[in-house]
Motif scaffolding. Structure first.
Motif, PDB file in Angstrom:
ATOM      1  N   GLU A   1       5.409 -39.378  41.652  1.00  0.00           N
ATOM      2  CA  GLU A   1       6.826 -39.694  41.515  1.00  0.00           C
ATOM      3  C   GLU A   1       7.615 -38.418  41.272  1.00  0.00           C
ATOM      4  OE1 GLU A   1       6.809 -42.260  38.109  1.00  0.00           O
ATOM      5  OE2 GLU A   1       6.252 -44.023  39.281  1.00  0.00           O
ATOM      6  N   ARG A   2       8.855 -38.407  41.749  1.00  0.00           N
ATOM      7  CA  ARG A   2       9.766 -37.281  41.542  1.00  0.00           C
ATOM      8  C   ARG A   2      10.395 -37.421  40.166  1.00  0.00           C
ATOM      9  NH1 ARG A   2      15.229 -36.640  42.127  1.00  0.00           N
ATOM     10  NH2 ARG A   2      15.988 -34.645  42.919  1.00  0.00           N
ATOM     11  N   HIS A   3      10.389 -36.337  39.392  1.00  0.00           N
ATOM     12  CA  HIS A   3      10.968 -36.338  38.046  1.00  0.00           C
ATOM     13  C   HIS A   3      11.922 -35.165  37.892  1.00  0.00           C
ATOM     14  CE1 HIS A   3       8.499 -39.362  35.839  1.00  0.00           C
ATOM     15  NE2 HIS A   3       7.754 -39.194  36.925  1.00  0.00           N
ATOM     16  N   THR A   4      12.992 -35.404  37.146  1.00  0.00           N
ATOM     17  CA  THR A   4      13.946 -34.354  36.805  1.00  0.00           C
ATOM     18  C   THR A   4      13.834 -34.106  35.313  1.00  0.00           C
ATOM     19  OG1 THR A   4      15.415 -35.075  38.575  1.00  0.00           O
ATOM     20  CG2 THR A   4      16.367 -33.666  36.872  1.00  0.00           C
ATOM     21  N   LEU A   5      13.525 -32.866  34.954  1.00  0.00           N
ATOM     22  CA  LEU A   5      13.339 -32.485  33.557  1.00  0.00           C
ATOM     23  C   LEU A   5      14.483 -31.590  33.098  1.00  0.00           C
ATOM     24  CD1 LEU A   5       9.560 -31.430  33.717  1.00  0.00           C
ATOM     25  CD2 LEU A   5      10.496 -33.680  33.133  1.00  0.00           C
ATOM     26  N   ALA A   6      14.965 -31.816  31.889  1.00  0.00           N
ATOM     27  CA  ALA A   6      15.937 -30.934  31.247  1.00  0.00           C
ATOM     28  C   ALA A   6      15.198 -30.235  30.114  1.00  0.00           C
ATOM     29  CB  ALA A   6      17.114 -31.726  30.708  1.00  0.00           C
ATOM     30  N   VAL A   7      15.158 -28.912  30.167  1.00  0.00           N
ATOM     31  CA  VAL A   7      14.414 -28.127  29.184  1.00  0.00           C
ATOM     32  C   VAL A   7      15.413 -27.216  28.461  1.00  0.00           C
ATOM     33  CG1 VAL A   7      12.466 -26.567  28.822  1.00  0.00           C
ATOM     34  CG2 VAL A   7      12.434 -28.157  30.761  1.00  0.00           C
ATOM     35  N   ILE A   8      15.546 -27.399  27.157  1.00  0.00           N
ATOM     36  CA  ILE A   8      16.448 -26.588  26.348  1.00  0.00           C
ATOM     37  C   ILE A   8      15.623 -25.463  25.725  1.00  0.00           C
ATOM     38  CG2 ILE A   8      18.139 -26.577  24.469  1.00  0.00           C
ATOM     39  CD1 ILE A   8      18.820 -28.440  26.920  1.00  0.00           C
ATOM     40  N   VAL A   9      16.051 -24.216  25.963  1.00  0.00           N
ATOM     41  CA  VAL A   9      15.253 -23.053  25.555  1.00  0.00           C
ATOM     42  C   VAL A   9      16.131 -21.986  24.904  1.00  0.00           C
ATOM     43  CG1 VAL A   9      13.573 -23.385  27.420  1.00  0.00           C
ATOM     44  CG2 VAL A   9      15.523 -21.868  27.782  1.00  0.00           C
ATOM     45  N   ASP A  10      15.479 -21.080  24.145  1.00  0.00           N
ATOM     46  CA  ASP A  10      16.177 -19.883  23.700  1.00  0.00           C
ATOM     47  C   ASP A  10      16.489 -19.052  24.938  1.00  0.00           C
ATOM     48  OD1 ASP A  10      16.008 -20.514  21.011  1.00  0.00           O
ATOM     49  OD2 ASP A  10      14.189 -19.319  20.669  1.00  0.00           O
ATOM     50  N   ASN A  11      17.665 -18.487  24.979  1.00  0.00           N
ATOM     51  CA  ASN A  11      18.084 -17.660  26.105  1.00  0.00           C
ATOM     52  C   ASN A  11      17.552 -16.248  25.869  1.00  0.00           C
ATOM     53  OD1 ASN A  11      19.334 -16.606  28.317  1.00  0.00           O
ATOM     54  ND2 ASN A  11      21.417 -16.802  27.540  1.00  0.00           N
ATOM     55  N   GLU A  12      16.320 -16.030  26.291  1.00  0.00           N
ATOM     56  CA  GLU A  12      15.691 -14.730  26.059  1.00  0.00           C
ATOM     57  C   GLU A  12      14.978 -14.270  27.328  1.00  0.00           C
ATOM     58  OE1 GLU A  12      11.393 -15.827  24.122  1.00  0.00           O
ATOM     59  OE2 GLU A  12      13.107 -15.907  22.770  1.00  0.00           O
ATOM     60  N   PRO A  13      14.823 -12.952  27.480  1.00  0.00           N
ATOM     61  CA  PRO A  13      14.159 -12.425  28.676  1.00  0.00           C
ATOM     62  C   PRO A  13      12.734 -12.971  28.803  1.00  0.00           C
ATOM     63  CG  PRO A  13      15.217 -10.647  27.454  1.00  0.00           C
ATOM     64  CD  PRO A  13      15.288 -11.886  26.597  1.00  0.00           C
ATOM     65  N   GLY A  14      12.364 -13.360  30.011  1.00  0.00           N
ATOM     66  CA  GLY A  14      11.001 -13.777  30.285  1.00  0.00           C
ATOM     67  C   GLY A  14      10.723 -15.269  30.172  1.00  0.00           C
ATOM     68  N   ILE A  15      11.636 -16.054  29.599  1.00  0.00           N
ATOM     69  CA  ILE A  15      11.344 -17.474  29.416  1.00  0.00           C
ATOM     70  C   ILE A  15      11.213 -18.191  30.758  1.00  0.00           C
ATOM     71  CG2 ILE A  15      13.776 -18.089  29.031  1.00  0.00           C
ATOM     72  CD1 ILE A  15      10.604 -19.903  27.721  1.00  0.00           C
ATOM     73  N   LEU A  16      12.073 -17.858  31.705  1.00  0.00           N
ATOM     74  CA  LEU A  16      11.977 -18.501  33.012  1.00  0.00           C
ATOM     75  C   LEU A  16      10.649 -18.142  33.686  1.00  0.00           C
ATOM     76  CD1 LEU A  16      13.274 -20.310  35.099  1.00  0.00           C
ATOM     77  CD2 LEU A  16      14.425 -18.298  36.039  1.00  0.00           C
ATOM     78  N   ALA A  17      10.242 -16.900  33.580  1.00  0.00           N
ATOM     79  CA  ALA A  17       8.960 -16.473  34.160  1.00  0.00           C
ATOM     80  C   ALA A  17       7.791 -17.197  33.485  1.00  0.00           C
ATOM     81  CB  ALA A  17       8.785 -14.958  34.015  1.00  0.00           C
ATOM     82  N   ARG A  18       7.872 -17.417  32.183  1.00  0.00           N
ATOM     83  CA  ARG A  18       6.797 -18.127  31.474  1.00  0.00           C
ATOM     84  C   ARG A  18       6.703 -19.576  31.931  1.00  0.00           C
ATOM     85  NH1 ARG A  18       7.338 -17.400  25.300  1.00  0.00           N
ATOM     86  NH2 ARG A  18       5.367 -18.524  25.336  1.00  0.00           N
ATOM     87  N   ILE A  19       7.858 -20.220  32.107  1.00  0.00           N
ATOM     88  CA  ILE A  19       7.859 -21.612  32.555  1.00  0.00           C
ATOM     89  C   ILE A  19       7.355 -21.709  33.991  1.00  0.00           C
ATOM     90  CG2 ILE A  19       9.383 -23.537  33.166  1.00  0.00           C
ATOM     91  CD1 ILE A  19      10.895 -22.927  30.542  1.00  0.00           C
ATOM     92  N   ALA A  20       7.858 -20.851  34.861  1.00  0.00           N
ATOM     93  CA  ALA A  20       7.387 -20.858  36.252  1.00  0.00           C
ATOM     94  C   ALA A  20       5.899 -20.529  36.316  1.00  0.00           C
ATOM     95  CB  ALA A  20       8.193 -19.861  37.081  1.00  0.00           C
ATOM     96  N   GLY A  21       5.457 -19.607  35.483  1.00  0.00           N
ATOM     97  CA  GLY A  21       4.038 -19.243  35.427  1.00  0.00           C
ATOM     98  C   GLY A  21       3.164 -20.395  34.976  1.00  0.00           C
ATOM     99  N   MET A  22       3.666 -21.199  34.026  1.00  0.00           N
ATOM    100  CA  MET A  22       2.918 -22.372  33.567  1.00  0.00           C
ATOM    101  C   MET A  22       2.720 -23.349  34.720  1.00  0.00           C
ATOM    102  SD  MET A  22       3.024 -25.823  32.402  1.00  0.00           S
ATOM    103  CE  MET A  22       4.755 -26.164  32.404  1.00  0.00           C
ATOM    104  N   PHE A  23       3.774 -23.568  35.511  1.00  0.00           N
ATOM    105  CA  PHE A  23       3.661 -24.455  36.668  1.00  0.00           C
ATOM    106  C   PHE A  23       2.667 -23.879  37.682  1.00  0.00           C
ATOM    107  CE2 PHE A  23       7.266 -26.627  34.983  1.00  0.00           C
ATOM    108  CZ  PHE A  23       7.333 -27.852  35.622  1.00  0.00           C
ATOM    109  N   THR A  24       2.802 -22.612  37.985  1.00  0.00           N
ATOM    110  CA  THR A  24       1.945 -21.964  38.983  1.00  0.00           C
ATOM    111  C   THR A  24       0.477 -21.981  38.569  1.00  0.00           C
ATOM    112  OG1 THR A  24       3.758 -20.524  39.626  1.00  0.00           O
ATOM    113  CG2 THR A  24       1.549 -19.813  40.240  1.00  0.00           C
TER     114      THR A  24
END
Length: 171
Positions: free
Chosen positions: A9-32
């Protein structure tokens, strides 16, 4: 013994995070690292002091895998909250696309007619091309782009999905 397959199933997630360098890379890396696909990803600052961001992720998975994704996101240190908007119920999703179409004569007229039907706005025009801005659900954008292929599609740029839950409560 028969093992029941879970539906994807297709899901849309809202993730609230600290705005800090590298967080997007960590999340994308977790998926990868776990072989999960991200279908759409948008990020924006949501606080006056620029300390908190909201990441909207669209992904497809079985219910079991979705539970794992949410649990793994929750474990990342700068993550404050993960909300599965799909599981929470009704929510609003929108996407914006800029669609460049080139053509003359009848193709130009047809592009303008279709743009009117899809409520796309002309944001740039030359003698031989248009750039349309179209907003709506992903399916609407997909269909508009598909129709523009017939009349001279040149290029498409899309924002990705943004979403918010309905009602008075925050996700």
């Amino acid at each position: 013994m028969h093992i029941k397959e879970e539906a994807i199933e297709r899901h849309t997630l809202a993730v609230i995070v600290d705005n800090e360098p590298g967080i997007l890379a960590r999340i994308a890396g977790m998926f990868t690292a776990r072989g999960y696909n991200i279908e759409s990803l948008t990020v924006t600052d949501i606080s006056e002091d620029d300390l908190v961001s909201r990441i909207t992720i669209v992904t497809s998975a079985s219910p079991h895998v979705m539970e794992q994704i949410i649990a793994q996101l929750d474990r990342l240190v700068p993550v404050h909250k993960v909300s599965d908007l799909t599981a929470l119920g009704e929510h609003v999703e929108r996407e914006l696309a800029l669609v460049k179409v080139a053509g003359k004569g009848e193709h130009r007229i047809e592009a303008l007619r279709l743009a009117d039907v899809y409520r796309a706005r002309v944001v740039d025009a030359t003698i031989e091309s248009f750039v349309f801005e179209v907003t709506g659900g992903s399916e609407k954008i997909d269909k508009f782009v598909e129709l523009m292929r017939e009349v001279g599609l040149v290029e498409v740029a899309r924002t990705g999905v943004v979403a918010i839950s309905r009602g008075k409560e925050a996700a």
